[in-house]
Design a protein around this motif. Structure first.
Motif, short mmCIF file in Angstrom:
data_model
loop_
_atom_site.label_atom_id
_atom_site.label_comp_id
_atom_site.label_asym_id
_atom_site.label_seq_id
_atom_site.Cartn_x
_atom_site.Cartn_y
_atom_site.Cartn_z
N LYS A 74 27.89 28.97 26.16
CA LYS A 74 28.44 28.94 27.53
C LYS A 74 29.90 29.41 27.55
CE LYS A 74 25.52 25.29 29.38
NZ LYS A 74 25.46 23.85 29.41
N VAL A 75 30.66 29.02 26.54
CA VAL A 75 32.06 29.48 26.46
C VAL A 75 32.09 31.01 26.28
CG1 VAL A 75 34.13 29.46 24.99
CG2 VAL A 75 33.06 27.30 25.66
N LEU A 76 31.24 31.49 25.35
CA LEU A 76 31.19 32.93 25.08
C LEU A 76 30.83 33.70 26.36
CD1 LEU A 76 31.33 35.12 22.85
CD2 LEU A 76 28.87 34.78 22.52
N GLU A 77 29.83 33.19 27.06
CA GLU A 77 29.38 33.84 28.29
C GLU A 77 30.52 33.91 29.31
OE1 GLU A 77 26.10 33.00 31.71
OE2 GLU A 77 25.76 32.05 29.78
N GLU A 78 31.22 32.79 29.46
CA GLU A 78 32.33 32.76 30.44
C GLU A 78 33.41 33.78 30.05
OE1 GLU A 78 34.09 29.19 32.71
OE2 GLU A 78 35.27 29.28 30.87
N GLN A 79 33.74 33.82 28.77
CA GLN A 79 34.82 34.72 28.33
C GLN A 79 34.39 36.19 28.42
OE1 GLN A 79 37.71 33.56 28.05
NE2 GLN A 79 37.16 31.39 28.01
N MET A 80 33.14 36.48 28.07
CA MET A 80 32.66 37.87 28.13
C MET A 80 32.55 38.33 29.59
SD MET A 80 32.74 38.99 25.26
CE MET A 80 32.58 38.78 23.52
N GLU A 81 32.19 37.43 30.48
CA GLU A 81 32.09 37.74 31.90
C GLU A 81 33.47 38.16 32.44
OE1 GLU A 81 29.24 38.03 33.36
OE2 GLU A 81 30.23 38.58 35.25
N ILE A 82 34.49 37.49 31.95
CA ILE A 82 35.86 37.83 32.37
C ILE A 82 36.20 39.26 31.95
CG2 ILE A 82 38.31 37.31 31.83
CD1 ILE A 82 37.42 34.31 31.99
N LEU A 83 35.78 39.61 30.73
CA LEU A 83 36.05 40.98 30.26
C LEU A 83 35.25 42.00 31.06
CD1 LEU A 83 36.09 40.49 26.38
CD2 LEU A 83 38.03 40.87 27.89
N LYS A 84 33.99 41.63 31.39
CA LYS A 84 33.13 42.56 32.14
C LYS A 84 33.69 42.85 33.52
CE LYS A 84 28.60 41.37 30.77
NZ LYS A 84 27.49 40.55 31.18
N GLN A 85 34.25 41.78 34.12
CA GLN A 85 34.75 41.94 35.49
C GLN A 85 36.12 42.60 35.55
OE1 GLN A 85 34.70 38.19 37.47
NE2 GLN A 85 32.49 37.98 37.33
N ARG A 86 36.71 42.82 34.39
CA ARG A 86 38.07 43.36 34.38
C ARG A 86 38.06 44.79 34.90
NH1 ARG A 86 41.29 42.53 29.04
NH2 ARG A 86 41.48 40.42 29.84
N GLU A 87 38.99 45.06 35.80
CA GLU A 87 39.06 46.42 36.35
C GLU A 87 40.28 47.14 35.77
OE1 GLU A 87 39.11 45.76 40.52
OE2 GLU A 87 37.00 45.17 40.54
N GLY A 88 40.19 48.45 35.70
CA GLY A 88 41.34 49.22 35.21
C GLY A 88 41.42 49.20 33.70
N ILE A 89 42.56 49.61 33.20
CA ILE A 89 42.69 49.79 31.75
C ILE A 89 43.47 48.65 31.09
CG2 ILE A 89 42.46 52.32 31.66
CD1 ILE A 89 45.69 52.17 31.65
N GLU A 90 43.91 47.71 31.91
CA GLU A 90 44.69 46.59 31.37
C GLU A 90 43.89 45.85 30.30
OE1 GLU A 90 47.53 44.63 30.50
OE2 GLU A 90 48.07 45.28 32.52
N ASP A 91 44.50 45.66 29.12
CA ASP A 91 43.77 44.98 28.05
C ASP A 91 44.39 43.63 27.72
OD1 ASP A 91 41.77 44.64 26.19
OD2 ASP A 91 42.95 45.53 24.57
#
Ligand code: HEM
Length: 245
Positions: A74-91
């Motif tokens: 569940k933690v992994l899913e939440e964190q990966m979802e944040i990366l998926k939703q990230r827009e633009g090139i900001e890392d």
């Protein structure tokens, strides 16, 4: 300390440079600097209060995620979802992204309920008082221990069960002064928000970049007096194979 004092007086450093400079620059109501012992005492206190506590929480998170696949997924899913939703090139993580880490923080909250990094603190009675039939004379020091409420089944149902959802839309709100990982009242921890950001940022980067497993799956948490993995938590770690950066 003297070198730092000299640098301050020459203007090479300012009081806002770092913690020690700040303590050296403080003046009391009579314009006098703090005594060296007081500076040392405050410096060591802040070091333990800020560094060891957060490091303990982050260590316990890694320990918990290693041994509880349900929580880890569940933690992994939440964190990966944040990366998926990230827009633009900001890392880099943004403040808004950190606010989205609700489940990950609930895991930390539940860990701090069951294994609080600081298990209590002292309070001095400013006047004669009584509590639950015990008289506490003015001037006495009492110790409050968070396990008294954290493990009370009338406040936290099934207190021995690890259940992060108890911090989610509580139907039965936690009474004030009952959930105390950061203490309560005027001396409540001043670093709690910082600790939250520190912990979430570290866990985000850790699960994003690595996969790991415990070398000693049976390892327990002991106290020294802060919670500490009994074997030092050695882990086997490898870079995550993922198309997400
Ligand atoms: C998970 C991390 C942390 C935990 C569990 C924690 C826990 C606590 C607890 C239980 C207290 C005593 C509160 C009371 O007596 O009511 C406290 C006080 C304090 N904490 Fe934290 N803390 C954490 C992180 C930090 C950080 C990151 C800082 C600084 C950057 C910090 C600075 C302080 C200070 C200065 C006090 C004394 C406040 C006062 O006496 O007025 N703490 N903390």
């Amino acid at each position: 300390m003297n070198k730092r004092r000299e640098e301050l007086s020459k203007g090479i450093l300012s009081s806002t440079n770092d913690m020690l400079s700040c303590l050296l620059a403080i003046r009391d109501e009579n314009g006098q600097p703090l005594e060296d012992d007081l500076i040392t005492d405050n410096f060591i206190f802040l070091f333990i209060a800020s560094y060891d506590t957060s490091a303990t929480l982050i260590t316990m998170m890694i320990w918990k995620l290693s041994r509880d696949p349900d929580v880890y997924n569940k933690v992994l899913e939440e964190q990966m979802e944040i990366l998926k939703q990230r827009e633009g090139i900001e890392d880099r993580l943004t403040w808004r992204e950190i606010q989205k880490m609700k489940y990950t923080w609930r895991v930390a909250q539940e860990l701090m309920r069951m294994i609080p990094p600081a298990f209590g603190g002292f309070r001095k009675a400013l006047k004669d008082t009584s509590y639950e039939g015990y008289d506490i004379p003015k001037g006495w020091t009492v110790y409050w221990a968070s396990c008294g409420t954290h493990m009370d089944k009338d406040i936290f149902e099934n207190p021995q069960e690890f259940d992060p959802s108890r911090f989610e839309n509580q139907s039965k709100p936690i009474p004030p002064f009952s959930y105390l990982p950061f203490g309560a009242g005027v001396h409540k921890c001043i670093g709690n928000e910082f600790a939250r950001v520190e912990t979430l940022t570290t866990i985000h980067n850790f699960v994003k970049m690595y996969e790991w497993s415990q070398l000693n799956p049976e390892e327990t948490i002991t106290r020294q007096p802060m919670p500490y993995p009994s074997l030092g938590l050695p882990i086997k770690i490898k870079q995550r194979c993922s198309n997400m950066s």
